[in-house]
Scaffold this motif. Structure first.
Motif, PDB file in Angstrom:
ATOM      1  N   GLN A   3     -30.183  24.798  23.174  1.00 59.52           N
ATOM      2  CA  GLN A   3     -28.983  24.095  23.881  1.00 59.52           C
ATOM      3  C   GLN A   3     -29.302  23.044  24.637  1.00 59.52           C
ATOM      4  N   THR A   4     -29.002  21.657  24.717  1.00 59.84           N
ATOM      5  CA  THR A   4     -29.029  20.913  25.755  1.00 59.84           C
ATOM      6  C   THR A   4     -27.973  20.521  26.572  1.00 59.84           C
ATOM      7  N   LEU A  58     -20.542  10.945  29.626  1.00 61.76           N
ATOM      8  CA  LEU A  58     -21.881  11.842  29.016  1.00 61.76           C
ATOM      9  C   LEU A  58     -20.921  12.912  28.697  1.00 61.76           C
ATOM     10  N   ALA A  59     -20.071  13.336  29.479  1.00 65.22           N
ATOM     11  CA  ALA A  59     -19.219  14.784  28.827  1.00 65.22           C
ATOM     12  C   ALA A  59     -18.491  14.449  27.658  1.00 65.22           C
ATOM     13  N   ILE A  60     -18.212  13.397  27.488  1.00 65.68           N
ATOM     14  CA  ILE A  60     -17.304  12.943  26.308  1.00 65.68           C
ATOM     15  C   ILE A  60     -18.259  13.337  24.940  1.00 65.68           C
ATOM     16  N   ALA A  64     -21.162  20.267  25.522  1.00 66.41           N
ATOM     17  CA  ALA A  64     -20.795  20.911  26.607  1.00 66.41           C
ATOM     18  C   ALA A  64     -20.947  20.019  27.900  1.00 66.41           C
ATOM     19  N   ARG A  65     -20.099  20.301  28.823  1.00 64.48           N
ATOM     20  CA  ARG A  65     -19.823  19.586  29.893  1.00 64.48           C
ATOM     21  C   ARG A  65     -21.051  19.556  30.802  1.00 64.48           C
ATOM     22  N   PRO A  66     -21.398  18.563  31.718  1.00 67.26           N
ATOM     23  CA  PRO A  66     -22.517  18.372  32.624  1.00 67.26           C
ATOM     24  C   PRO A  66     -22.590  19.243  33.563  1.00 67.26           C
ATOM     25  N   ASP A  85     -15.550  15.939  34.977  1.00 67.17           N
ATOM     26  CA  ASP A  85     -15.482  16.999  33.899  1.00 67.17           C
ATOM     27  C   ASP A  85     -16.846  17.727  34.009  1.00 67.17           C
ATOM     28  N   ALA A  86     -17.064  18.656  34.774  1.00 69.15           N
ATOM     29  CA  ALA A  86     -18.510  19.256  34.897  1.00 69.15           C
ATOM     30  C   ALA A  86     -18.549  20.346  35.909  1.00 69.15           C
TER      31      ALA A  86
END
Lengths: 274, 274
Positions: A3-4, A58-60, A64-66, A85-86
């Motif tokens: 997972q990243t 980056l979230a888009i 998974a959200r940052p 959105d994190a």
């Protein structure tokens, strides 16, 4: 496949506090591959909005959200960043409230109190200590050793120089170092030039195999990097330190932070700066 | 009379994370005088009990109970320390739970993941960068500048060396520096030896009055530390950097951390180590 996760460290100053804490938290999650992004100097609402934009973009793109770890002193700026959105973890807010209650006083909510040069004595201690370490590296200068807080001894390439520089920069400690040469090691007594500073001495030692690798990279020819030379020098140096009751530490598997803190602690020295 | 408070930083490793975070939190409480005590390497229940004893002894002697900031990974050890007569703030536990939930995985609760030398590439980057900075300090060695991540330029004593060493030790960045001498400053072009590395150059400048103080402490005789020399050199250096479009930063009121992070950020470099 691992997972990243993207992790943002956001600060109104350098971001070093968030990075240091965040990095040690993240090291507890082996199974995840983190991509770390620092956004320093977020000290206006506009910069906070820009940061939010970067996080949301980056979230888009991510599965998974940052994660956001912040040390934002100003509550208004913190609130803007929190809207991203994190997962938002504020290392400041979470501790400021219990501290305010315990200390029965309000915090100043002033930006940039840490890692700021405004504190002139701190800056001076630091520069003095760095200059001292450079002037007294590798036995370069024996005059002035009486001003040292600590004098590291050990064979060539065992880790003396980076440890001294770290202690100077991070702790404001005046750390000199003196290399134990083959000539010094032909005796089981301390070398004459450092005898007067016996109480300040701290030894470094190292696994001979590791020493051989390090020396070979630097100077592959001659006797310097042979395993025989390394084994003989390390053995003699350890015996010398044992005979002379000089405390010493093995650098082979330790980080510079661990070495510096151990020496500081065991030599009962106090950091001059934070 | 200022309120005084004892603050303990307690860690199973070096304590650096707790110190860094704690120090920036405490800097928000101007009206209180803190006495800071670090207890590193608390990695057994016995050591945790000893730490509790020290905290409690101080609590009895003090008007108000101490504050404890910890980064203890092992919950059993953390629980022992939490029993002390103090405000206990654990910087680890408080963030590990939300992170575990967000990442949908359990943390390893492994002691000593951060600031440990086990990570050999980190250690190597660091030592390489320190050796590089020392070899390429003050224009000592021009060969190998093509391997630099950044080359700092500026007049003598404007802060190049400590900034390079900090970037090497803390970020693993290969930072060289080149002093702008009086001869270099007689021209408005870049000195020939550094022209090929134009894209790596970053300038430092400083207030001439401050420069004069620093130089005077080092070498009070001759022209070197006169205010006229300092003013003239700084002015010429700034003009040179402006003509040649070299970005530069004023070091006068900035800490080494601020300088290093700003240069890293603006040069779009990435830390090699944490």
């Amino acid at each position: 496949v691992k997972q990243t996760r993207a992790v943002f460290f956001i600060s109104d100053r350098t971001g070093i506090t968030a990075e240091v804490l965040g990095h040690s938290l993240l090291s507890q999650f082996d199974s995840i591959s983190f991509s770390e992004i620092t956004i320093p100097f977020v000290d206006t609402l506009e910069k906070a909005q820009e940061a939010v934009k970067r996080i949301n973009q980056l979230a888009i793109k991510s599965e998974a959200r940052p994660v956001v770890l912040s040390t934002l002193v100003d509550p208004a700026i913190s609130e803007v960043v929190a809207s991203a959105d994190a997962l938002f973890l504020d290392c400041f807010r979470i501790f400021i409230a219990p501290l305010e209650q315990e200390l029965a006083t309000k915090s100043s909510h002033a930006v940039g109190r840490s890692h700021s040069a405004r504190d002139a004595p701190v800056y001076r201690h630091r520069i003095d200590a760095v200059n001292y370490a450079l002037a007294h590296d590798d036995g370069l200068k024996l005059a002035g050793l009486e001003q040292a807080d600590v004098v590291l001894i050990g064979v060539s390439r065992c880790g003396k120089t980076p440890t001294c520089l770290y202690m100077a920069l991070q702790f404001g400690i005046r750390a000199a170092n003196y290399p134990l040469t083959q000539e010094d090691l032909s005796s089981t007594y301390l070398p004459t030039p450092i005898t007067p500073y016996r109480d300040k001495l701290y030894g470094l030692t190292i696994d001979p195999m590791r020493l051989q690798q390090i020396r070979y990279e630097r100077r592959p020819v001659g006797q310097y990097a042979t395993i025989e030379t390394c084994e003989s020098e390390v053995k003699k140096a350890e015996l010398l330190m044992q005979y002379e009751h000089i405390p010493y530490i093995d650098t082979t598997t330790k980080s510079i932070e661990e070495l510096a803190v151990t020496i500081l602690h065991q030599s009962k020295l106090t950091r001059r700066i934070y």
